[in-house]
Design an enzyme around this catalytic site. Structure first.
Site, mmCIF file in Angstrom:
data_model
loop_
_atom_site.group_PDB
_atom_site.id
_atom_site.type_symbol
_atom_site.label_atom_id
_atom_site.label_comp_id
_atom_site.label_asym_id
_atom_site.label_seq_id
_atom_site.Cartn_x
_atom_site.Cartn_y
_atom_site.Cartn_z
ATOM 1 N N ASP A 139 -21.634 12.232 -31.317
ATOM 2 C CA ASP A 139 -21.768 10.804 -31.072
ATOM 3 C C ASP A 139 -20.465 10.216 -30.550
ATOM 4 O O ASP A 139 -19.396 10.832 -30.634
ATOM 5 C CB ASP A 139 -22.205 10.073 -32.340
ATOM 6 C CG ASP A 139 -21.243 10.277 -33.505
ATOM 7 O OD1 ASP A 139 -20.745 11.408 -33.668
ATOM 8 O OD2 ASP A 139 -20.972 9.321 -34.249
ATOM 9 N N GLU A 158 -20.789 10.885 -36.868
ATOM 10 C CA GLU A 158 -19.430 10.920 -37.416
ATOM 11 C C GLU A 158 -18.729 9.576 -37.255
ATOM 12 O O GLU A 158 -17.954 9.163 -38.113
ATOM 13 C CB GLU A 158 -18.617 12.030 -36.721
ATOM 14 C CG GLU A 158 -17.255 12.309 -37.356
ATOM 15 C CD GLU A 158 -16.117 11.458 -36.819
ATOM 16 O OE1 GLU A 158 -15.014 11.504 -37.396
ATOM 17 O OE2 GLU A 158 -16.316 10.733 -35.807
#
Length: 385
Positions: free
Chosen positions: A81, A143
């Site tokens: 991400d 994350e």
């Protein structure tokens, strides 16, 4: 069989697949496209791939790609991400890889889609057909927001892998420890009323002034009590990040909220810090006749530390000619350590470019990172430990 593209083409496709994670639903996106790209490339190279949806998040996925059998071996880990981007402040399209001035620009170029492209490009030129110990590529979700991907993995039984490298941008410097982080909120509820008569209400803002004074006092106590000389900021920090309260100058403030973060040194307990703050609030609530509530904005991230004597730390110091250091930002390191692996953080690019407009990965970082990956695979996967 899928043909694995060139390194730059892989970066271009990964960056062209948006995968923003954010606590604000208007920004939050699935990482499915990135996972599918990684799975197709790694499968074509002989990796056995498992795509695991996150609990209660069917559009978010972790990928575990394994080649080789047995215990031990090495994990190369990264998150799929990115953070949101500042619209209008980029000099080029954040979702289109752009090369200029010996740099590759794009959202996630260094943090950290570029790492996956470097890993795959390195491995395709290596003989992985008869590894002594397994090699695992781990790609996680979320994350940048909740670390839900790493948290989900940490709930599983311990892995058999012995070592792990997380390719966060560290300018190719091995990182063996970082602080923990927790983000909390204090809400003060009083009673609104006409400002002409203070007796008509109970000011939440006045009470918040006392709360802030107490937090700043606690911050100073932490600084005086705990030190670790291996960190540039060698004490735990407490930052008063944002405050919201009231609605009009002629009304007594009925509600006020403050959000803050605390970053603990290795060896300190996030739970103990939370409780230490909580214990200071009832006295203020009683004195100001208000309600005061402490809550967490996100699940906390523990501090991270791997002994500098670890084999993977020493190996990366040799491969980079850099001594292991510490950082203040948080990673998935503590969750991988929980799974029984000796973990370090080391990757191409600088954290100074991460989370910024015009994020880039300098081309001169590619070859040195490939040297590290090749050296670690040869040491921990092709030789029996």
């Amino acid at each position: 069989m899928t043909k694995v593209p060139s390194l730059v083409q892989m970066m271009s496709q990964l960056i062209g697949s948006p995968s923003i994670s954010c606590s604000q639903a208007s920004w939050d996106q699935s990482n499915k496209g990135v996972i599918q790209l990684l799975e197709s490339w790694l499968s074509s190279m002989g990796f056995e791939c498992k795509v695991l949806p996150l609990p209660n998040q069917p559009e978010k996925f972790n990928l575990i790609a394994t080649i080789g059998k047995g215990n031990g071996g090495l994990v190369l880990s990264g998150h799929t991400d990115t953070v949101p981007y500042d619209e209008g402040r980029w000099e080029s399209d954040p979702f289109k890889l752009t090369e200029r001035d010996q740099k590759l620009y794009g959202l996630g170029a260094c943090d950290m889609k570029g790492f996956f492209a470097i890993v795959i490009d390195t491995l395709r030129d290596m003989d992985l057909s008869n590894l002594a110990e397994p090699l695992i590529i781990l790609a996680t979700a979320d994350e940048e927001s909740s670390m839900a991907g790493a948290r989900a993995l940490s709930q599983q039984a311990k892995w058999n892998a012995r070592y792990a490298l997380i390719g966060e941008p560290t300018s190719l410097t091995p990182i063996h420890a970082h602080k923990g982080i927790m983000m909390d909120k204090i809400r003060v509820t009083g009673q609104a009323g006409h400002s002409s008569n203070p007796n008509l209400g109970r000011s939440a803002m006045d009470a918040m002034h006392e709360v802030m004074t107490e937090l700043m006092s606690f911050r100073n106590e932490l600084k005086q009590t705990y030190r670790d000389a291996s960190f540039v900021i060698d004490y735990p920090t407490l930052n008063l990040g944002c405050i919201h309260g009231g609605d009009n100058p002629n009304r007594i403030c009925g509600k006020c909220e403050i959000e803050f973060d605390m970053r603990a040194l290795p060896g300190m307990s996030n739970d103990a810090l939370f409780n230490a703050v909580k214990q200071r609030l009832p006295t203020i609530a009683e004195r100001t006749n208000t309600e005061i509530e402490l809550s967490s904005l996100f699940p906390d991230v523990p501090s991270f530390s791997t002994p500098k004597e670890s084999d993977i730390i020493k190996a990366c110091e040799e491969l980079t000619n850099n001594d292991a250091e510490t950082v203040a930002f948080a990673t998935e390191g503590p969750f991988l350590n929980t799974l029984g692996m000796e973990t370090l953080v080391l990757g191409p690019g600088s954290i100074d470019q991460a989370h910024q407009p015009n994020e880039f990965l300098a081309l001169d970082q590619l070859d040195p990172m490939q040297k590290v990956i090749k050296g670690l695979v040869e040491r921990f996967c092709t030789q029996r430990q």
